[in-house]
Design a protein around this motif. Structure first.
Motif, short mmCIF file in Angstrom:
data_model
loop_
_atom_site.label_atom_id
_atom_site.label_comp_id
_atom_site.label_asym_id
_atom_site.label_seq_id
_atom_site.Cartn_x
_atom_site.Cartn_y
_atom_site.Cartn_z
N ASN A 59 60.23 72.65 28.20
CA ASN A 59 61.65 73.14 28.50
C ASN A 59 62.26 71.96 29.38
OD1 ASN A 59 63.87 74.44 29.45
ND2 ASN A 59 62.90 75.61 30.88
N ARG A 119 65.07 71.48 31.54
CA ARG A 119 65.75 72.23 32.27
C ARG A 119 66.88 71.54 33.16
NH1 ARG A 119 63.00 76.98 35.90
NH2 ARG A 119 63.28 77.94 33.90
N THR A 120 68.07 72.08 33.35
CA THR A 120 68.95 71.69 34.45
C THR A 120 69.19 72.77 35.43
OG1 THR A 120 69.86 70.12 32.67
CG2 THR A 120 71.18 70.61 34.84
N ALA A 121 68.95 72.59 36.63
CA ALA A 121 69.06 73.48 37.77
C ALA A 121 70.28 73.29 38.61
CB ALA A 121 67.80 73.48 38.43
N VAL A 167 69.77 78.19 36.11
CA VAL A 167 69.02 77.12 35.14
C VAL A 167 69.47 77.20 33.94
CG1 VAL A 167 67.30 76.81 36.79
CG2 VAL A 167 67.09 78.53 34.86
N ASP A 168 70.01 75.97 33.33
CA ASP A 168 70.31 76.00 31.95
C ASP A 168 69.03 75.41 31.33
OD1 ASP A 168 71.56 75.55 29.46
OD2 ASP A 168 72.89 73.94 30.29
N ASP A 169 68.43 76.15 30.29
CA ASP A 169 67.28 75.88 29.54
C ASP A 169 67.49 75.62 28.25
OD1 ASP A 169 65.74 76.01 32.17
OD2 ASP A 169 65.11 78.16 31.78
N ARG A 222 68.23 78.17 23.51
CA ARG A 222 68.90 77.82 24.84
C ARG A 222 68.98 78.93 25.31
NH1 ARG A 222 75.00 75.66 25.86
NH2 ARG A 222 74.63 75.16 28.10
N TRP A 253 69.90 80.82 29.60
CA TRP A 253 70.19 80.54 31.09
C TRP A 253 69.40 81.49 31.88
CZ3 TRP A 253 76.33 81.13 30.20
CH2 TRP A 253 76.70 79.78 29.61
#
Length: 219
Positions: free
Chosen positions: A134, A136-138, A153-155, A171, A173
């Motif tokens: 993954n 991930r952007t948190a 989080v954008d996964d 993708r 969230w």
């Protein structure tokens, strides 16, 4: 979550995760969180590279009881995780430190303390079940004092069902309540109703699967 001496999870530390998950397209823009109760600021994006290896018995004894066991590399909660069935609107997760991992691609060897933790539901041998990687952007969603109301989080996920040899990607969230989030049922309902509205306005939709593992396995 309690921290161990190295800053990771303390051995056997647990909490109940209260979160909502959403499916989104590759080009869906991020939501506007300005209407979320108690949220006054959205933190800077924090990239995390996560690699989770799930195990189960040959007869799926853990999965059939709603239990997931994984070894995850990367992120602030890197380690071994045991996730239980849903309870009280959330799901209890217990964590142990990662320990030494000689090879990310080798089949994970389940430590004795994790085997003991799941002994009421399943006995070894434990075999590879799925791998979920993954990007991930948190984002921290904080209140006026800077306390964490929730984490968004954008996964972007790549998964493999190890037993069927099937690969998939998607993708999604997640929004998970933090320590400064609402603690009563009415407050939580109001908060997640606002989350649902913000996600829908951006073009997201409720997740078709309750977990990344379930989606990787085609559930």
């Amino acid at each position: 979550m309690s921290a161990g001496p190295s800053g990771g999870p303390a051995s056997g530390a647990s909490n109940v995760e209260i979160e909502s998950k959403y499916d989104v397209d590759d080009d869906t823009p991020l939501p506007d969180w300005s209407a979320l109760p108690g949220v006054v600021s959205v933190g800077e994006p924090e990239p995390r590279d996560l690699d989770a290896r799930y195990v189960d018995t040959a007869h799926h004894d853990l999965s059939r009881k709603g239990i997931a066991v994984r070894r995850r590399r990367g992120g602030p909660d890197e380690g071994w995780h045991v996730k239980g069935p849903r309870e009280g609107g959330g799901r209890r997760e217990t964590q142990w430190p990662l320990g030494e991992v000689a090879d990310d691609d080798a089949d994970p060897v389940v430590p004795a303390e994790i085997q003991e933790a799941v002994s009421a539901w399943a006995r070894p041998p434990f075999l590879p079940l799925a791998r979920v990687r993954n990007q991930r952007t948190a984002y921290a969603l904080t209140d006026a004092e800077g306390a964490l109301v929730a984490e968004f989080v954008d996964d972007r996920v790549r998964a493999r069902d190890e037993r069927r040899g099937v690969d998939s990607s998607w993708r999604e969230w997640e929004v998970e309540l933090g320590p400064a989030g609402p603690s009563d049922d009415a407050g939580r309902a109001k908060f997640f109703a606002a989350v649902d509205a913000a996600v829908a306005a951006a073009g997201g939709r409720p997740a078709a699967s309750g977990s990344k593992l379930g989606r990787a396995l085609g559930h």
